[in-house]
Write an enzyme that holds these catalytic residues in place. Structure first.
Site, mmCIF file in Angstrom:
data_model
loop_
_atom_site.group_PDB
_atom_site.id
_atom_site.type_symbol
_atom_site.label_atom_id
_atom_site.label_comp_id
_atom_site.label_asym_id
_atom_site.label_seq_id
_atom_site.Cartn_x
_atom_site.Cartn_y
_atom_site.Cartn_z
ATOM 1 N N HIS A 1 -5.739 -42.270 23.540
ATOM 2 C CA HIS A 1 -5.757 -43.485 22.388
ATOM 3 C C HIS A 1 -4.097 -43.517 21.870
ATOM 4 C CE1 HIS A 1 -6.484 -46.471 19.487
ATOM 5 N NE2 HIS A 1 -6.059 -45.624 18.595
ATOM 6 N N GLU B 1 -0.641 -28.264 20.728
ATOM 7 C CA GLU B 1 -0.387 -29.106 19.617
ATOM 8 C C GLU B 1 1.188 -29.404 19.750
ATOM 9 O OE1 GLU B 1 -0.725 -29.898 14.889
ATOM 10 O OE2 GLU B 1 -2.211 -28.429 15.852
#
Length: 136
Positions: free
Chosen positions: A106, A63
């Site tokens: 993306h 993360e």
């Protein structure tokens, strides 16, 4: 190059001071045109009770990488927040340092998807993680 913000490894590492990134000794090691990498120790800070790398620590590394990468793909006052993270733990690690490598899947204007692969010191894949972020 996918990054919209200019940054150095020194600046990235300074961002970790005084928070979990610094506490776990996560160090940014590499940045190229389309990927970013950071390492983390496998020691008493990141072990689970059975003496191996805690899956949650791997998720913190993933993360951290995805969120920082996401931030680097924004401009001005835009912020990035995590929406979903998953991790497949594939191999146990007992000591040394692991290296997380983050690549974009993306980078849209509202959402981003990041692939973070974590390797042991022998370049063996230990964890495969995916982070989805929102851009606001």
């Amino acid at each position: 190059m996918i990054w919209k913000r200019a940054v150095t490894l020194e600046a990235l590492n300074a961002m970790g001071e005084g928070n979990m990134v610094g506490l776990l000794d996560i160090r940014f090691e590499h940045i190229s045109d389309d990927e970013i990498a950071a390492s983390m120790p496998v020691d008493e800070r990141t072990h689970q009770p059975f003496g191996l790398l805690h899956g949650g620590a791997s998720v913190v590394l993933a993360e951290t990488l995805g969120s920082v990468a996401g931030y680097l793909c924004t401009e001005g006052e835009q912020k990035v927040v995590g929406l979903e993270v998953n991790a497949n733990h594939l191999r146990s690690v007992y000591s040394g340092r692991v290296l997380g490598v983050c690549r974009a899947l993306h980078t849209g204007g509202r959402h981003q998807v990041w692939q973070i692969d974590i390797y042991d010191q022998h370049s063996r894949l230990c964890c495969s993680s995916r982070l989805t972020t929102a851009v606001g």
